[in-house]
Scaffold this active site. Structure first.
Site, PDB file in Angstrom:
ATOM      1  N   ASP A 149     -13.325  35.064 -21.609  1.00 22.41           N
ATOM      2  CA  ASP A 149     -11.899  35.122 -21.954  1.00 22.41           C
ATOM      3  C   ASP A 149     -11.700  35.103 -23.470  1.00 22.41           C
ATOM      4  OD1 ASP A 149     -10.115  35.367 -19.847  1.00 22.41           O
ATOM      5  OD2 ASP A 149     -10.208  33.234 -19.341  1.00 22.41           O
ATOM      6  N   LYS A 195     -12.237  39.392 -21.374  1.00 19.33           N
ATOM      7  CA  LYS A 195     -11.021  39.474 -20.553  1.00 19.33           C
ATOM      8  C   LYS A 195      -9.840  39.035 -21.407  1.00 19.33           C
ATOM      9  CE  LYS A 195      -9.961  36.413 -16.997  1.00 19.33           C
ATOM     10  NZ  LYS A 195      -8.681  35.838 -17.474  1.00 19.33           N
ATOM     11  N   GLU A 219      -5.248  38.643 -21.307  1.00 20.62           N
ATOM     12  CA  GLU A 219      -4.055  38.582 -20.458  1.00 20.62           C
ATOM     13  C   GLU A 219      -2.959  39.519 -20.963  1.00 20.62           C
ATOM     14  OE1 GLU A 219      -2.713  34.524 -20.118  1.00 20.62           O
ATOM     15  OE2 GLU A 219      -4.674  33.812 -19.437  1.00 20.62           O
ATOM     16  N   GLU A 231      -3.357  37.206 -10.678  1.00 21.73           N
ATOM     17  CA  GLU A 231      -3.248  35.773 -10.382  1.00 21.73           C
ATOM     18  C   GLU A 231      -1.886  35.433  -9.786  1.00 21.73           C
ATOM     19  OE1 GLU A 231      -4.577  33.197 -13.523  1.00 21.73           O
ATOM     20  OE2 GLU A 231      -3.889  31.393 -12.475  1.00 21.73           O
ATOM     21  N   ASP A 245     -10.912  30.654 -20.100  1.00 22.16           N
ATOM     22  CA  ASP A 245     -10.296  29.694 -21.030  1.00 22.16           C
ATOM     23  C   ASP A 245      -9.742  28.498 -20.258  1.00 22.16           C
ATOM     24  OD1 ASP A 245      -8.155  30.977 -19.864  1.00 22.16           O
ATOM     25  OD2 ASP A 245      -7.152  31.506 -21.735  1.00 22.16           O
ATOM     26  N   SER A 246      -9.916  28.508 -18.917  1.00 20.04           N
ATOM     27  CA  SER A 246      -9.670  27.302 -18.126  1.00 20.04           C
ATOM     28  C   SER A 246     -10.603  26.183 -18.578  1.00 20.04           C
ATOM     29  CB  SER A 246      -9.859  27.590 -16.632  1.00 20.04           C
ATOM     30  OG  SER A 246     -11.088  28.264 -16.413  1.00 20.04           O
TER      31      SER A 246
HETATM   32  O1  KIV Z   1      -9.522  31.044 -17.255  1.00 18.32           O
HETATM   33  C1  KIV Z   1      -9.761  31.245 -16.061  1.00 18.32           C
HETATM   34  O2  KIV Z   1     -10.477  30.490 -15.391  1.00 18.32           O
HETATM   35  C2  KIV Z   1      -9.160  32.410 -15.436  1.00 18.32           C
HETATM   36  C3  KIV Z   1      -9.247  32.516 -13.944  1.00 18.32           C
HETATM   37  C4  KIV Z   1      -8.239  31.634 -13.308  1.00 18.32           C
HETATM   38  C5  KIV Z   1      -9.107  33.911 -13.479  1.00 18.32           C
HETATM   39  O3  KIV Z   1      -8.602  33.231 -16.091  1.00 18.32           O
END
Ligand code: KIV
Length: 278
Positions: free
Chosen positions: A97, A127, A129, A196, A58-59
């Site tokens: 994510d 994934k 959090e 992280e 989600d980056s």
């Molecule tokens: O969203 C993302 O890119 C991440 C990484 C920093 C692990 O969760």
């Protein structure tokens, strides 16, 4: 116990990386390489280079859409990015994510969001959090046969709770809670965990405590693998410079230089030339 390198490296022999392959890599002490990608063309290059895991992170909210945080990106946006990535990948495990607001506090919504990701993108895992507070969601997602990767330590979707992006779990109490959460995620059935921005020593302890692979970002060298955001490690983004980030290229300047050359050629009538026309 880790058995160091009996025979050929696992990453050299596998044609398709699965969650089981990652487990075998941990057992053998073979490091796992993971990077983010958000589109077809880049995913193809990463896959050709034989990256083990591609995270559709989600980056994307930051590096693709230009938002300050990861909160605004939607499930539809993530599905668009993930489906594009999957079309470019033959070998790597693709993990997607779950974006903010699609799994916290409502396990049914977590399952529906994950099913949409799996059905509409062709990815292999999701994934999310958090630790104990998202266990119910993880259980429900797993009940549909969808592999789940956890994410502890600095969890960017909770930035408004923490208020800063500083190193997490430096105090004993937070470190103890993180270890507990890692154990819980393993017990619940996560196939791997991203850690992280936490102290290297704590990351090493977690890595040695749980049997599932631990992938670090800003978590030192002793985790089972490493992940970076592609735009950061290629030097496309310039403003983000945490200590843990190694830049392998300065693509920002390379792209800018190439574009300036192009503009100059157009303006001075050097492009196109006789061979570049019909
Ligand atoms: O969203 C993302 O890119 C991440 C990484 C920093 C692990 O969760």
């Amino acid at each position: 116990m880790k058995t160091k390198s009996a025979g050929m490296s696992i990453h050299k022999t596998v044609r398709k990386v699965t969650t089981h392959v990652l487990n075998a890599m941990k057992l053998k002490g073979e490091k796992i390489a993971m990077l983010t990608a958000y589109d077809y063309s880049i995913a193809r290059i990463l896959d050709e280079a034989e990256i083990d895991v591609i995270l559709v992170g989600d980056s994307a909210s930051n590096v693709m859409a230009g938002f300050d945080t990861t909160l605004p990106i939607t499930l539809d946006n993530m599905i668009y990015h993930a489906a594009s990535v999957v079309r470019g990948v033959k070998r790597a495990l693709v993990v997607v994510d779950l974006p903010f607001g699609t799994y916290q506090g409502n396990s049914k919504e977590a399952l529906v969001s994950s099913i949409r990701i799996m059905k509409e993108t062709g990815a292999s895992a999701v994934k999310l959090e958090g630790g104990q507070q998202v266990v119910e969601s993880i259980e429900r997602i797993l009940s549909a046969g969808i592999p789940v990767m956890g994410h502890l330590g600095l969890t960017p979707q909770a930035i408004h709770k923490f208020g800063t992006y500083i190193v997490r779990a430096q105090e004993e109490e937070e470190a103890r809670k993180l270890m507990e959460d890692a154990r819980l995620l393993e017990k619940t059935g996560c196939f791997a965990i991203v850690l992280e921005k936490i102290p290297a020593k704590l990351a090493e302890e977690v890595t040695n405590t749980v049997k599932i692979p631990i992938i670090g970002i800003g978590a030192g060298p002793k985790t089972d693998g490493q992940v970076l955001v592609l735009h950061d490690m290629l030097g496309i983004t310039q403003e983000f410079s945490p200590r843990f980030l190694r830049r392998y290229h300065n693509l920002h300047d390379e792209i800018k230089g190439a574009v300036q050359n192009y503009i100059n050629d157009v303006r001075t009538l050097k492009f196109p030339n006789e061979k570049e026309q019909y």
